[in-house]
Design a protein around this motif. Sequence first.
Motif, PDB file in Angstrom:
ATOM      1  N   HIS A 102       0.780  -1.237   0.000  1.00 31.22           N
ATOM      2  CA  HIS A 102       0.000   0.000   0.000  1.00 31.22           C
ATOM      3  C   HIS A 102       0.809   1.283   0.000  1.00 31.22           C
ATOM      4  CE1 HIS A 102       0.560   0.042   4.419  1.00 31.22           C
ATOM      5  NE2 HIS A 102       0.123   1.283   4.405  1.00 31.22           N
ATOM      6  N   ASP A 103       2.008   1.267   0.549  1.00 30.25           N
ATOM      7  CA  ASP A 103       2.789   2.520   0.627  1.00 30.25           C
ATOM      8  C   ASP A 103       4.118   2.469  -0.106  1.00 30.25           C
ATOM      9  OD1 ASP A 103       1.018   4.062   2.102  1.00 30.25           O
ATOM     10  OD2 ASP A 103       1.930   3.614   4.035  1.00 30.25           O
ATOM     11  N   GLN A 106       5.841   5.089  -2.315  1.00 26.39           N
ATOM     12  CA  GLN A 106       6.455   6.285  -1.734  1.00 26.39           C
ATOM     13  C   GLN A 106       7.957   6.338  -1.990  1.00 26.39           C
ATOM     14  OE1 GLN A 106       5.239   7.512   2.205  1.00 26.39           O
ATOM     15  NE2 GLN A 106       3.245   6.556   1.950  1.00 26.39           N
ATOM     16  N   HIS A 113       0.204   9.147  -3.028  1.00 22.34           N
ATOM     17  CA  HIS A 113       0.844   7.831  -3.135  1.00 22.34           C
ATOM     18  C   HIS A 113      -0.163   6.692  -3.328  1.00 22.34           C
ATOM     19  CE1 HIS A 113      -0.273   7.824   1.129  1.00 22.34           C
ATOM     20  NE2 HIS A 113      -0.198   6.511   1.079  1.00 22.34           N
ATOM     21  N   HIS A 136      -7.022   3.666  -0.056  1.00 22.65           N
ATOM     22  CA  HIS A 136      -6.613   3.740   1.360  1.00 22.65           C
ATOM     23  C   HIS A 136      -6.145   5.149   1.695  1.00 22.65           C
ATOM     24  CE1 HIS A 136      -2.235   3.757   0.531  1.00 22.65           C
ATOM     25  NE2 HIS A 136      -2.116   4.146   1.779  1.00 22.65           N
ATOM     26  N   ASP A 192      -2.944  -0.307   8.970  1.00 20.34           N
ATOM     27  CA  ASP A 192      -1.922   0.673   8.588  1.00 20.34           C
ATOM     28  C   ASP A 192      -1.228   1.185   9.844  1.00 20.34           C
ATOM     29  OD1 ASP A 192      -0.501   2.391   7.025  1.00 20.34           O
ATOM     30  OD2 ASP A 192      -2.252   3.356   6.124  1.00 20.34           O
TER      31      ASP A 192
HETATM   32 FE   LIG Z   1      -0.599   5.259   2.783  1.00 17.71          FE
END
Ligand SMILES: [Fe+2]
Length: 243
Positions: A102-103, A106, A113, A136, A192
């Motif tokens: 999910h990240d 970045q 993002h 998200h 998260d």
């Molecule tokens: Fe995020």
Amino acid sequence: MLAKFGALAKAYTVAELDSQIETRPFRRGAGTLFAVGASTPFGKRIAGEPDTMRRLAPMPPKPTLLDFFRLRFAPATHVLQSADKALTAGMPEEIVIACLLHDVAQALMKADHGWWGAQLFEPYVSEKVTFAIRYHQALRFFPDHAVGYEYPAMYNLIFGKDYVPPPYIEAAYEYCRNHKWYMAARQVTLNDLYSFDPNHVVDPAKFTDIIGRNFKQPKEGLGFDNSPVAHMWRTISTPDVPL
Ligand SMILES: [Fe+2]
Ligand SMILES: [Fe+2]
């Protein structure tokens, strides 16, 4: 842990954060591979980090997702711990892999993002996983008390204590809220983690089988499969090329 982020330990206003732009050697929205002090998760320089770029290890000729985790996204503590939390909670594999991915965009870009990440992974994962990654980002700003999700205290530090999400984020939230896959995106926000535990080390290899079943690894290697996003993977591989 907050102390590690120096100025982030204080909740500034949006205007105060804006006034700090010309005090930094990088832009907060650009990816970690483009920032000095490459381990800065929120675009804040950490005391003791180097003042100049570090050399990145070369990628293998046909890089896999796990190669990117090892050589470009590392330490990726946040996503690995988030995916591990989802796995421990017995979440379906699509949720676990959405948490894992999910990240990580970045590394390339932090601004928007969710959208960058969804685009980066779209050719290789299911539509539902893409949806969860994309939305998200917007859902993070909106509580859902029924499932125990509250506005993250950390966002007061990152965005400013008086921050109001822009209309396109609110529109994305409204769209997602009424979508059949809302809970997939919501599950990413529920797993998260912002409690980075330095002692909880999760080896990306733990997710090898889940990746194998849920990520269509191109045989040519990520960046060389002529997909619409191959150039994004090549940029992550070699962010030092001049043109
Ligand atoms: Fe995020
Ligand atoms: Fe996250």
